[in-house]
Scaffold this motif. Structure first.
Motif, PDB file in Angstrom:
ATOM      1  N   ALA A  10       5.001  -3.264   9.748  1.00 41.09           N
ATOM      2  CA  ALA A  10       5.267  -4.278   8.980  1.00 41.09           C
ATOM      3  C   ALA A  10       4.719  -3.941   7.609  1.00 41.09           C
ATOM      4  O   ALA A  10       5.231  -4.032   6.368  1.00 41.09           O
ATOM      5  CB  ALA A  10       4.730  -5.570   9.474  1.00 41.09           C
ATOM      6  N   VAL A  11       3.614  -3.311   7.556  1.00 45.38           N
ATOM      7  CA  VAL A  11       2.817  -2.865   6.484  1.00 45.38           C
ATOM      8  C   VAL A  11       3.770  -1.825   5.542  1.00 45.38           C
ATOM      9  O   VAL A  11       4.080  -1.723   4.486  1.00 45.38           O
ATOM     10  CB  VAL A  11       1.475  -2.423   6.628  1.00 45.38           C
ATOM     11  N   ALA A  12       4.287  -0.777   6.538  1.00 44.17           N
ATOM     12  CA  ALA A  12       4.984   0.184   5.927  1.00 44.17           C
ATOM     13  C   ALA A  12       6.209  -0.282   5.456  1.00 44.17           C
ATOM     14  O   ALA A  12       6.762   0.237   4.344  1.00 44.17           O
ATOM     15  CB  ALA A  12       5.319   1.322   7.081  1.00 44.17           C
ATOM     16  N   LEU A  13       7.032  -1.159   5.780  1.00 43.62           N
ATOM     17  CA  LEU A  13       8.365  -1.849   5.521  1.00 43.62           C
ATOM     18  C   LEU A  13       8.024  -2.507   4.259  1.00 43.62           C
ATOM     19  O   LEU A  13       8.576  -2.305   3.148  1.00 43.62           O
ATOM     20  CB  LEU A  13       9.031  -2.711   6.417  1.00 43.62           C
ATOM     21  N   ALA A  14       6.796  -3.103   4.137  1.00 37.10           N
ATOM     22  CA  ALA A  14       6.547  -3.714   2.804  1.00 37.10           C
ATOM     23  C   ALA A  14       6.165  -2.771   1.900  1.00 37.10           C
ATOM     24  O   ALA A  14       6.519  -3.032   0.556  1.00 37.10           O
ATOM     25  CB  ALA A  14       5.115  -4.594   3.140  1.00 37.10           C
ATOM     26  N   PHE A  15       5.264  -1.747   2.112  1.00 40.91           N
ATOM     27  CA  PHE A  15       5.269  -0.480   0.990  1.00 40.91           C
ATOM     28  C   PHE A  15       6.604  -0.117   0.618  1.00 40.91           C
ATOM     29  O   PHE A  15       6.541   0.330  -0.539  1.00 40.91           O
ATOM     30  CB  PHE A  15       4.371   0.528   1.518  1.00 40.91           C
ATOM     31  N   GLY A  16       7.605  -0.039   1.332  1.00 42.80           N
ATOM     32  CA  GLY A  16       8.964   0.654   0.982  1.00 42.80           C
ATOM     33  C   GLY A  16       9.464  -0.407  -0.191  1.00 42.80           C
ATOM     34  O   GLY A  16       9.852   0.167  -0.962  1.00 42.80           O
ATOM     35  N   VAL A  17       9.338  -1.528   0.303  1.00 39.67           N
ATOM     36  CA  VAL A  17      10.047  -2.615  -0.563  1.00 39.67           C
ATOM     37  C   VAL A  17       9.315  -2.701  -1.916  1.00 39.67           C
ATOM     38  O   VAL A  17       9.794  -2.717  -2.944  1.00 39.67           O
ATOM     39  CB  VAL A  17       9.973  -4.048  -0.077  1.00 39.67           C
ATOM     40  N   GLY A  18       7.718  -2.483  -1.934  1.00 42.54           N
ATOM     41  CA  GLY A  18       7.018  -2.404  -3.009  1.00 42.54           C
ATOM     42  C   GLY A  18       7.523  -1.127  -3.815  1.00 42.54           C
ATOM     43  O   GLY A  18       7.399  -1.159  -5.055  1.00 42.54           O
ATOM     44  N   LEU A  20      10.412   0.051  -4.262  1.00 45.62           N
ATOM     45  CA  LEU A  20      11.429  -0.163  -4.951  1.00 45.62           C
ATOM     46  C   LEU A  20      11.502  -1.135  -6.069  1.00 45.62           C
ATOM     47  O   LEU A  20      11.956  -1.036  -6.874  1.00 45.62           O
ATOM     48  CB  LEU A  20      12.561  -1.179  -3.950  1.00 45.62           C
ATOM     49  N   GLY A  21      10.508  -1.994  -5.975  1.00 48.11           N
ATOM     50  CA  GLY A  21       9.948  -3.063  -6.943  1.00 48.11           C
ATOM     51  C   GLY A  21       9.251  -2.325  -8.345  1.00 48.11           C
ATOM     52  O   GLY A  21       9.026  -2.915  -9.285  1.00 48.11           O
ATOM     53  N   ARG A  22       8.751  -1.067  -8.034  1.00 44.15           N
ATOM     54  CA  ARG A  22       8.032  -0.265  -9.070  1.00 44.15           C
ATOM     55  C   ARG A  22       8.774  -0.204 -10.396  1.00 44.15           C
ATOM     56  O   ARG A  22       8.307  -0.263 -11.158  1.00 44.15           O
ATOM     57  CB  ARG A  22       7.737   1.255  -8.454  1.00 44.15           C
ATOM     58  N   ASN A  23       9.927   0.080 -10.328  1.00 43.41           N
ATOM     59  CA  ASN A  23      10.814   0.137 -11.514  1.00 43.41           C
ATOM     60  C   ASN A  23      11.465  -1.168 -11.992  1.00 43.41           C
ATOM     61  O   ASN A  23      12.666  -1.050 -12.735  1.00 43.41           O
ATOM     62  CB  ASN A  23      11.893   1.270 -11.502  1.00 43.41           C
ATOM     63  N   ARG A  24      11.165  -2.218 -11.389  1.00 44.95           N
ATOM     64  CA  ARG A  24      11.666  -3.516 -11.879  1.00 44.95           C
ATOM     65  C   ARG A  24      10.695  -4.536 -12.281  1.00 44.95           C
ATOM     66  O   ARG A  24       9.665  -4.045 -12.640  1.00 44.95           O
ATOM     67  CB  ARG A  24      12.501  -4.130 -10.447  1.00 44.95           C
ATOM     68  N   LYS A  25      11.280  -5.547 -12.793  1.00 49.06           N
ATOM     69  CA  LYS A  25      10.381  -6.321 -13.616  1.00 49.06           C
ATOM     70  C   LYS A  25       9.232  -6.986 -12.592  1.00 49.06           C
ATOM     71  O   LYS A  25       8.051  -7.270 -13.281  1.00 49.06           O
ATOM     72  CB  LYS A  25      11.168  -7.765 -14.236  1.00 49.06           C
ATOM     73  N   ILE A  26       9.401  -7.126 -11.452  1.00 50.60           N
ATOM     74  CA  ILE A  26       8.519  -7.792 -10.537  1.00 50.60           C
ATOM     75  C   ILE A  26       7.158  -6.785 -10.515  1.00 50.60           C
ATOM     76  O   ILE A  26       6.106  -7.415  -9.868  1.00 50.60           O
ATOM     77  CB  ILE A  26       9.194  -8.110  -9.178  1.00 50.60           C
ATOM     78  N   GLY A  27       7.765  -5.752 -10.509  1.00 51.94           N
ATOM     79  CA  GLY A  27       6.547  -4.754 -10.145  1.00 51.94           C
ATOM     80  C   GLY A  27       6.211  -4.547  -8.686  1.00 51.94           C
ATOM     81  O   GLY A  27       6.575  -5.214  -7.900  1.00 51.94           O
ATOM     82  N   PHE A  28       5.432  -3.331  -8.591  1.00 50.50           N
ATOM     83  CA  PHE A  28       5.061  -3.017  -7.209  1.00 50.50           C
ATOM     84  C   PHE A  28       3.913  -3.968  -6.594  1.00 50.50           C
ATOM     85  O   PHE A  28       4.386  -4.306  -5.242  1.00 50.50           O
ATOM     86  CB  PHE A  28       4.242  -1.975  -7.041  1.00 50.50           C
ATOM     87  N   GLY A  29       3.063  -4.478  -7.176  1.00 47.05           N
ATOM     88  CA  GLY A  29       2.213  -5.447  -6.324  1.00 47.05           C
ATOM     89  C   GLY A  29       2.825  -6.793  -5.987  1.00 47.05           C
ATOM     90  O   GLY A  29       2.691  -7.316  -4.963  1.00 47.05           O
ATOM     91  N   TRP A  30       3.892  -7.398  -6.801  1.00 47.37           N
ATOM     92  CA  TRP A  30       4.266  -8.574  -6.320  1.00 47.37           C
ATOM     93  C   TRP A  30       5.303  -8.443  -5.307  1.00 47.37           C
ATOM     94  O   TRP A  30       5.278  -9.288  -4.234  1.00 47.37           O
ATOM     95  CB  TRP A  30       5.181  -9.409  -7.520  1.00 47.37           C
ATOM     96  N   VAL A  39       9.641  -9.458   4.974  1.00 42.18           N
ATOM     97  CA  VAL A  39      10.039  -8.392   4.483  1.00 42.18           C
ATOM     98  C   VAL A  39      11.580  -8.629   3.872  1.00 42.18           C
ATOM     99  O   VAL A  39      11.749  -8.182   2.740  1.00 42.18           O
ATOM    100  CB  VAL A  39      10.297  -7.251   5.500  1.00 42.18           C
ATOM    101  N   VAL A  40      12.373  -9.499   4.489  1.00 37.12           N
ATOM    102  CA  VAL A  40      13.483  -9.862   4.128  1.00 37.12           C
ATOM    103  C   VAL A  40      13.610 -10.368   2.633  1.00 37.12           C
ATOM    104  O   VAL A  40      14.447 -10.150   1.791  1.00 37.12           O
ATOM    105  CB  VAL A  40      14.408 -10.474   5.233  1.00 37.12           C
ATOM    106  N   ILE A  41      12.711 -11.439   2.673  1.00 40.02           N
ATOM    107  CA  ILE A  41      12.668 -12.223   1.377  1.00 40.02           C
ATOM    108  C   ILE A  41      12.315 -11.280   0.234  1.00 40.02           C
ATOM    109  O   ILE A  41      12.715 -11.387  -0.679  1.00 40.02           O
ATOM    110  CB  ILE A  41      11.361 -13.586   1.574  1.00 40.02           C
ATOM    111  N   GLY A  42      11.253 -10.495   0.416  1.00 32.50           N
ATOM    112  CA  GLY A  42      10.717  -9.547  -0.410  1.00 32.50           C
ATOM    113  C   GLY A  42      11.913  -8.479  -0.995  1.00 32.50           C
ATOM    114  O   GLY A  42      11.893  -8.304  -2.130  1.00 32.50           O
TER     115      GLY A  42
END
Length: 61
Positions: A10-18, A20-30, A39-42
């Motif tokens: 679960a943490v690894a999947l969340a890291f993968g989604v994070g 993806l968010g690195r180059n978006r307005k939401i950012g890695f942290g959020w 994970v699906v909602i993220g």
């Protein structure tokens, strides 16, 4: 032991989604934080957020 394995996945999947968010307005942290909850909602939130402009990406580096 099984719960630990599922937690690591679960943490690894969340890291993968994070990542993806690195180059978006939401950012890695959020993206990572929301994905830890679900994970699906993220993933949906990250894909719906806008991409950063080239100027914003240059300021980061």
């Amino acid at each position: 032991m099984e719960r630990l394995f599922l937690f690591v996945i679960a943490v690894a999947l969340a890291f993968g989604v994070g990542c993806l968010g690195r180059n978006r307005k939401i950012g890695f942290g959020w993206a990572f934080g929301i994905s830890l909850i679900n994970v699906v909602i993220g993933l949906i939130v990250v894909l719906c957020s806008k991409k950063k402009t080239p100027n914003e990406l240059e300021k980061k580096n």
